[in-house]
Design a protein around this motif. Structure first.
Motif, PDB file in Angstrom:
ATOM      1  N   VAL A 200      -3.347  -6.240 -10.154  1.00 24.27           N
ATOM      2  CA  VAL A 200      -2.568  -5.710  -9.029  1.00 24.27           C
ATOM      3  C   VAL A 200      -3.006  -6.359  -7.716  1.00 24.27           C
ATOM      4  O   VAL A 200      -2.171  -6.747  -6.880  1.00 24.27           O
ATOM      5  N   ARG A 201      -4.296  -6.518  -7.516  1.00 24.39           N
ATOM      6  CA  ARG A 201      -4.787  -7.095  -6.266  1.00 24.39           C
ATOM      7  C   ARG A 201      -4.466  -8.583  -6.152  1.00 24.39           C
ATOM      8  O   ARG A 201      -4.439  -9.131  -5.039  1.00 24.39           O
ATOM      9  N   SER A 202      -4.190  -9.236  -7.282  1.00 19.46           N
ATOM     10  CA  SER A 202      -3.849 -10.665  -7.248  1.00 19.46           C
ATOM     11  C   SER A 202      -2.391 -10.921  -6.886  1.00 19.46           C
ATOM     12  O   SER A 202      -2.008 -12.061  -6.602  1.00 19.46           O
ATOM     13  N   LEU A 203      -1.576  -9.871  -6.900  1.00 22.73           N
ATOM     14  CA  LEU A 203      -0.142 -10.061  -6.683  1.00 22.73           C
ATOM     15  C   LEU A 203       0.162 -10.368  -5.221  1.00 22.73           C
ATOM     16  O   LEU A 203      -0.425  -9.755  -4.319  1.00 22.73           O
ATOM     17  N   PRO A 204       1.109 -11.258  -4.967  1.00 19.93           N
ATOM     18  CA  PRO A 204       1.569 -11.447  -3.585  1.00 19.93           C
ATOM     19  C   PRO A 204       2.275 -10.189  -3.103  1.00 19.93           C
ATOM     20  O   PRO A 204       2.712  -9.353  -3.900  1.00 19.93           O
ATOM     21  N   PRO A 205       2.392 -10.007  -1.794  1.00 20.78           N
ATOM     22  CA  PRO A 205       2.904  -8.735  -1.252  1.00 20.78           C
ATOM     23  C   PRO A 205       4.229  -8.281  -1.854  1.00 20.78           C
ATOM     24  O   PRO A 205       4.389  -7.082  -2.139  1.00 20.78           O
ATOM     25  N   ALA A 206       5.167  -9.189  -2.060  1.00 18.82           N
ATOM     26  CA  ALA A 206       6.480  -8.775  -2.566  1.00 18.82           C
ATOM     27  C   ALA A 206       6.379  -8.204  -3.971  1.00 18.82           C
ATOM     28  O   ALA A 206       7.036  -7.197  -4.297  1.00 18.82           O
ATOM     29  N   LEU A 207       5.572  -8.828  -4.827  1.00 22.01           N
ATOM     30  CA  LEU A 207       5.412  -8.326  -6.187  1.00 22.01           C
ATOM     31  C   LEU A 207       4.536  -7.076  -6.211  1.00 22.01           C
ATOM     32  O   LEU A 207       4.784  -6.155  -6.988  1.00 22.01           O
ATOM     33  N   ARG A 208       3.522  -7.034  -5.367  1.00 23.57           N
ATOM     34  CA  ARG A 208       2.657  -5.854  -5.346  1.00 23.57           C
ATOM     35  C   ARG A 208       3.455  -4.619  -4.936  1.00 23.57           C
ATOM     36  O   ARG A 208       3.240  -3.527  -5.467  1.00 23.57           O
ATOM     37  N   ALA A 209       4.385  -4.788  -4.026  1.00 24.75           N
ATOM     38  CA  ALA A 209       5.195  -3.654  -3.588  1.00 24.75           C
ATOM     39  C   ALA A 209       6.034  -3.088  -4.730  1.00 24.75           C
ATOM     40  O   ALA A 209       6.369  -1.890  -4.729  1.00 24.75           O
ATOM     41  N   ARG A 210       6.368  -3.918  -5.708  1.00 26.90           N
ATOM     42  CA  ARG A 210       7.156  -3.441  -6.852  1.00 26.90           C
ATOM     43  C   ARG A 210       6.285  -2.872  -7.953  1.00 26.90           C
ATOM     44  O   ARG A 210       6.762  -2.123  -8.802  1.00 26.90           O
ATOM     45  N   ALA A 211       5.010  -3.242  -7.967  1.00 26.27           N
ATOM     46  CA  ALA A 211       4.094  -2.709  -8.975  1.00 26.27           C
ATOM     47  C   ALA A 211       3.421  -1.422  -8.511  1.00 26.27           C
ATOM     48  O   ALA A 211       3.229  -0.491  -9.301  1.00 26.27           O
ATOM     49  N   VAL A 212       3.053  -1.355  -7.226  1.00 24.62           N
ATOM     50  CA  VAL A 212       2.377  -0.170  -6.693  1.00 24.62           C
ATOM     51  C   VAL A 212       3.447   0.801  -6.216  1.00 24.62           C
ATOM     52  O   VAL A 212       4.070   0.607  -5.168  1.00 24.62           O
ATOM     53  N   LEU A 213       3.664   1.860  -6.981  1.00 29.97           N
ATOM     54  CA  LEU A 213       4.805   2.737  -6.747  1.00 29.97           C
ATOM     55  C   LEU A 213       4.477   3.906  -5.836  1.00 29.97           C
ATOM     56  O   LEU A 213       5.368   4.452  -5.181  1.00 29.97           O
TER      57      LEU A 213
END
Length: 353
Positions: A200-213
Motif C-alpha cells: 500500500v505504501r508503495s502505491l502512487p497517490p492515484a492508486l493508493r486512493a483507490r486501495a485505501v478506502l
C-alpha cells in the motif's frame, strides 16, 4: 497465481495429502480410550444434518471448539494429534500455528495469570485446542477433521480420496508482537502484515486512493465466523455498523493495475495466505482479478485492516485491538469453503441428491 514449476497438480497433491491425513487420523483415533472417542469422532459430513451443522461450526475465540482438547490427552496422543494437524499445513503454516498456540502462555503473563471458571481451571490455556474427526478416515465416504482453539481454526474435507477443502483457515496472534532476548521481536504473522503495508505504501497517490478506502479500520474481520460467505446479490454488513461491507463484488484496487515490484508484492501477499496449505492444495488464484482494500493508517503500529478478494480467494486481516497489537487473519475460498461444492456433487452422484 499459477502453480510453481514442478509443483504437483491439485488432483495428485489432493490424493497424496489425503493419504497422509487418513493415516495420521487413524493412528490418533486408535490411541484413544473409549471415554475420549466420543468427543473426538463424530459422524461424517454425509451422515445427516446434525453432524454437518457441527462441522460447519467454527470459532476463533477462546471457547469450546468441539472435539477432544489437547489437555485431555496423554503426551503420545498429543503428538499423534499434532501429526494430523501438520498434514493439513505447509511447514511454514505448521510453525506459525504452533507459535500462535504458544502465545497463550505469553498472554497469560500479560493478563496477570487470570483464573478460569467451572471446568476451565486455566483461562489462557494452551491445552484448550480441540481436534475432531468427522467420519471414517480413508473410507469411501467423505470425511474430514477440524482443529481449533484461541486464534486457530483449521477445517479440512476429503471426498473421493482427495483433499477438497482446507478453508476456512484462521490464524491470529495476541500479542501480535512480543519482545525477545537480544532486542528481537516475536511476530508470528508479522511478514504478512509487512507485505500488505509495504504494498500500500508503495502505491502512487492515484492508486493508493483507490486501495485505501477508509481512514479507520473495522474492529474485526468482516466475515467473522460465518459458515457461508455472501453470494451474488448478497451483502454482509460486518461489525461497526456495516463498515466495509462484504459481498461477492470486491472492493479496492485490482491486481491488473500493478506491475513490477508492486505486482511481486501482491503475489507474495497472496502466497502468505494460500501458502498455509501443503503445496498443490490451494486453488489457482488469478492475481490480476484480486482486489486489494485497506482501511486505517499505513504507519506501523497503528490499527489497520486489509482485504484481498477474487473469485477463489477471500483473505481478511485486522490488527486493531490492544492498540494494534492483536491480529486476526483468515483465508477462505468463496466457491469451496468446507468443501460444500464437492460434497454436494458426491451426494448427487451417490445418493440421488
Amino acid at each position: 497465481m499459477t502453480p510453481a514449476a514442478g509443483a504437483p497438480d491439485r488432483d495428485t497433491a489432493g490424493g497424496v495429502v489425503a493419504g497422509r491425513m487418513a493415516a495420521a487420523a487413524s493412528a490418533w483415533l486408535a490411541s484413544l480410550d473409549p471415554g475420549q472417542r466420543g468427543p473426538a469422532q463424530w459422524p461424517g459430513p454425509s451422515d445427516g444434518p446434525q453432524a454437518e451443522a457441527e462441522r460447519l461450526r467454527w470459532h476463533y475465540v477462546p471457547t469450546d471448539h468441539g472435539g477432544l482438547p489437547l489437555g485431555r490427552q496423554r503426551p503420545v496422543q498429543q503428538s499423534l494429534a499434532m501429526h494430523l494437524v501438520s498434514t493439513g499445513l505447509s511447514a511454514a503454516g505448521y510453525v506459525t500455528v504452533c507459535a500462535v498456540m504458544g502465545l497463550e502462555n505469553v498472554l497469560d503473563r500479560a493478563e496477570h495469570f487470570p483464573r478460569g471458571s467451572g471446568d476451565r481451571e486455566r483461562y489462557r490455556d494452551p491445552g484448550l485446542y480441540y481436534l475432531r474427526v468427522f467420519g471414517e478416515p480413508g473410507g469411501p465416504a467423505p470425511w474430514g477433521w477440524r482443529f481449533g482453539g484461541h486464534h486457530v481454526s483449521l477445517n479440512n474435507l476429503v471426498v473421493g480420496g482427495r483433499v477438497r477443502a482446507v478453508t476456512p483457515c484462521f490464524i491470529g496472534a495476541n500479542p501480535a508482537a512480543a519482545p525477545l532476548l537480544g532486542g528481537g521481536t516475536l511476530r508470528p504473522l508479522g511478514s504478512t502484515e509487512d507485505l500488505a503495508r509495504d504494498l500500500v505504501r508503495s502505491l502512487p497517490p492515484a492508486l493508493r486512493a483507490r486501495a485505501v478506502l477508509l481512514n479507520r479500520a473495522p474492529s474485526d474481520i468482516v466475515s467473522g465466523n460465518r459458515p457461508r460467505l455472501p453470494g451474488a446479490g448478497e451483502t454482509e454488513a460486518g461489525p461497526d455498523d456495516g463498515l466495509l461491507p462484504l459481498s461477492a463484488s470486491p472492493l479496492g484496487l485490482a491486481g491488473s493495475e500493478l506491475d513490477g515490484d508492486r505486482r511481486a508484492l501482491l503475489e507474495a501477499l497472496v502466497s502468505a495466505y494460500v501458502g498455509r496449505a501443503p503445496d498443490g492444495l490451494a486453488p489457482p488464484v488469478d492475481v490480476d482479478a484480486v482486489h486489494l482494500a485497506w482501511a486505517g493508517p499505513t504507519e506501523p503500529g497503528r490499527p489497520h485492516y486489509h482485504r484481498l478478494q477474487g473469485s477463489r480467494l477471500l483473505a481478511e486481516w485486522d490488527n486493531t485491538q490492544q492498540g494494534g497489537n492483536h491480529a486476526h487473519s483468515v483465508w477462505r475460498d468463496p466457491e469451496a469453503d468446507f468443501g460444500l461444492d464437492a460434497l454436494a456433487a458426491h451426494l448427487a452422484e451417490h445418493h440421488g441428491g
